[in-house]
Write an enzyme that holds these catalytic residues in place. Structure first.
Site, short mmCIF file in Angstrom:
data_model
loop_
_atom_site.label_atom_id
_atom_site.label_comp_id
_atom_site.label_asym_id
_atom_site.label_seq_id
_atom_site.Cartn_x
_atom_site.Cartn_y
_atom_site.Cartn_z
N TYR A 1 -2.68 -1.04 10.92
CA TYR A 1 -2.87 -1.58 9.56
C TYR A 1 -1.67 -1.21 8.70
O TYR A 1 -1.09 -2.06 8.01
CB TYR A 1 -4.17 -1.04 8.94
CG TYR A 1 -4.14 -1.12 7.44
CD1 TYR A 1 -4.36 -2.34 6.79
CD2 TYR A 1 -3.81 -0.01 6.66
CE1 TYR A 1 -4.26 -2.43 5.41
CE2 TYR A 1 -3.71 -0.10 5.29
CZ TYR A 1 -3.93 -1.31 4.66
OH TYR A 1 -3.82 -1.40 3.30
N LYS B 1 1.61 -3.53 6.65
CA LYS B 1 2.14 -3.48 5.28
C LYS B 1 3.62 -3.13 5.29
O LYS B 1 4.42 -3.69 4.55
CB LYS B 1 1.35 -2.46 4.44
CG LYS B 1 -0.11 -2.81 4.25
CD LYS B 1 -0.28 -4.14 3.51
CE LYS B 1 -1.71 -4.57 3.41
NZ LYS B 1 -1.87 -5.94 2.87
N SER C 1 0.84 -1.20 0.00
CA SER C 1 0.00 0.00 0.00
C SER C 1 0.87 1.24 0.00
O SER C 1 2.00 1.23 0.53
CB SER C 1 -0.86 -0.02 1.27
OG SER C 1 -1.42 1.24 1.51
N1 UFG Z 1 -13.02 11.00 3.32
C1 UFG Z 1 -14.02 11.91 3.63
N2 UFG Z 1 -15.19 11.42 4.13
C2 UFG Z 1 -15.41 10.10 4.32
C3 UFG Z 1 -14.37 9.17 3.98
C4 UFG Z 1 -13.19 9.67 3.50
O1 UFG Z 1 -13.84 13.12 3.48
O2 UFG Z 1 -16.48 9.74 4.80
C5 UFG Z 1 -11.76 11.52 2.78
C6 UFG Z 1 -10.57 11.22 3.66
O3 UFG Z 1 -10.44 12.17 4.67
C7 UFG Z 1 -9.46 11.22 2.64
C8 UFG Z 1 -10.11 10.70 1.36
O4 UFG Z 1 -11.51 10.87 1.56
O5 UFG Z 1 -9.04 12.53 2.43
C9 UFG Z 1 -9.83 9.25 1.09
O6 UFG Z 1 -10.11 8.52 2.27
P1 UFG Z 1 -10.20 6.94 2.28
O7 UFG Z 1 -10.53 6.53 3.68
O8 UFG Z 1 -11.08 6.46 1.20
O9 UFG Z 1 -8.75 6.50 1.88
P2 UFG Z 1 -7.36 6.79 2.61
O10 UFG Z 1 -6.52 7.48 1.61
O11 UFG Z 1 -7.50 7.40 3.92
O12 UFG Z 1 -6.91 5.31 2.92
C10 UFG Z 1 -6.28 4.60 1.96
C11 UFG Z 1 -6.58 3.12 2.12
C12 UFG Z 1 -5.91 2.60 3.33
C13 UFG Z 1 -4.47 3.02 3.41
C14 UFG Z 1 -4.33 4.51 3.26
C15 UFG Z 1 -2.91 4.93 3.23
O13 UFG Z 1 -7.96 2.90 2.20
O14 UFG Z 1 -5.99 1.21 3.26
O15 UFG Z 1 -4.93 4.89 2.05
O16 UFG Z 1 -2.76 6.29 3.02
F1 UFG Z 1 -3.91 2.71 4.57
#
Ligand code: UFG
Length: 339
Positions: A152, A156, A126
């Site tokens: 998590y 990785k 990841s």
């Molecule tokens: N977000 C919102 N509202 C929500 C959900 C997410 O605004 O209800 C935003 C988050 O703050 C972020 C973006 O959407 O800015 C993406 O969020 P995600 O949770 O979809 O994805 P992340 O980038 O946080 O997480 C991903 C993977 C993880 C990994 C991570 C590493 O899902 O498995 O990247 O950076 F660990």
């Protein structure tokens, strides 16, 4: 002779799409899954897409006897190792479950591969291994790794370290760590897709669940970040493109005669903000989305996207589908689930 590829977690989100791509490219995937984090609806979807029964063995990869029986029976050409927990928030609340499952699973699979003389291995890594990138937001595989922000993420990070150490001691192994950016979307048939368990953590499942009425309102986590529209930026990669990257990785490993260990970013190379995702969704589907600005989410990286040129150079892979494809396919899948 069938070209068997063992796919741990093959009934999961990325796993099931990879199973489709493998079949389309002449491989015979052998799915290992215990369905603790997957849904059997996916198997019906796979049957419909493939017009055939996929090979599935239900069991736990942490059980060495289970792997013995599979490796003995199929003598696979390669293992693609997806099976792992992946919810960041849950991992903070239940770290031992994450270390137990993700680390023991990996160690067990590698141990059995050595025992059975299976050399080819593709690991689901990841972009979390980059943590919050310092300076440049476009990361290459050479970009310094930073400490992740969750158990998590550590699984990785440590997983890659375990693989490095095992490779150092077994230089005949051929290994690719695919560093995924943000997988989104669903198969174009809408017969397989993501099944968030409980309230979704990830953005696009939350968007589609809000649009269909399963969630009341989508909260944008922070709109005061130092980005053009104030919301965080990610590299959203369509899951079918991501699936194809695994096939290219297996092809690459099969061609090589001597051992190797490569880290490869799998992303589009383009950053998209949270607001841009919302706009794309509303524009493509015409659905009204209930959303609000809210406070920042702890631990969020501000901005990161892939430099994906190594994937193109080494594997001949690059993303083909767009955010528009992803929001459309995710929405079709959400509607299919609600029928
Ligand atoms: N977000 C919102 N509202 C929500 C959900 C997410 O605004 O209800 C935003 C988050 O703050 C972020 C973006 O959407 O800015 C993406 O969020 P995600 O949770 O979809 O994805 P992340 O980038 O946080 O997480 C991903 C993977 C993880 C990994 C991570 C590493 O899902 O498995 O990247 O950076 F660990």
């Amino acid at each position: 002779m069938a070209k068997y590829i063992v796919v741990t977690g093959g009934a999961g989100y990325i796993g099931s799409h990879t199973v489709v791509s493998l079949v389309e490219n002449g491989y015979t995937p052998v799915i290992l899954d215990d369905f603790r984090n997957a849904n059997r609806v996916v198997i019906d979807g796979l049957k419909a897409i493939l017009q055939a029964e996929p090979i599935i063995h239900e069991g736990d990869i942490c059980d060495p006897n289970f792997l013995d029986s599979i490796f003995e029976k199929y003598e696979p050409l390669s293992v693609i190792h997806f099976a792992a927990y992946k919810a960041v928030g849950e991992s903070v609340a239940e770290p031992l479950n994450y270390y137990q499952n993700n680390i023991s699973g990996l160690v067990n699979v590698l141990q059995k591969m050595l025992e059975f003389n299976i050399s080819n291995f593709v690991f689901s890594s990841s972009c979390t291994v980059y943590g919050e990138p310092k300076g440049q937001k476009e990361v290459t595989e050479e970009t310094e790794k930073n400490l992740p922000n969750s158990p998590y993420g550590y699984t990785k990070w440590i997983g890659e370290q375990i693989i490095q150490d095992v490779y150092n001691a077994n230089k005949h192994l051929k290994v690719i760590n695919l560093r995924y950016f943000n997988p989104v979307g669903a198969h174009k048939s809408a017969l397989i897709g993501e099944f968030p368990i409980g309230r979704p953590n990830n953005l696009l499942p939350f968007v589609t669940q809000t649009a269909i009425g399963k969630q009341e309102i989508l909260t944008v986590f922070g709109n005061d970040y130092p980005t053009p529209d104030g919301t965080c930026i990610r590299d959203y990669i369509h899951v079918s493109d991501l699936a194809n990257a695994h096939v290219k990785a297996v092809d690459f490993l099969m061609e090589k005669k001597s051992g190797l260990l490569e880290n490869i970013n799998i992303g589009t190379g383009k950053g998209t903000s949270v607001k841009e995702i919302i706009q794309a969704f509303v524009k493509e589907t015409g659905v009204v989305l209930n959303w609000q600005n809210g406070p920042r989410r702890e631990g969020d990286v501000v901005e990161i996207y892939a430099n994906a040129s190594k994937a193109e150079k080494l594997l001949g892979w690059k993303s083909e589908l767009t955010i528009v494809d992803a929001v459309r396919d995710a929405w079709n899948w959400e509607q299919y689930l609600s029928k």
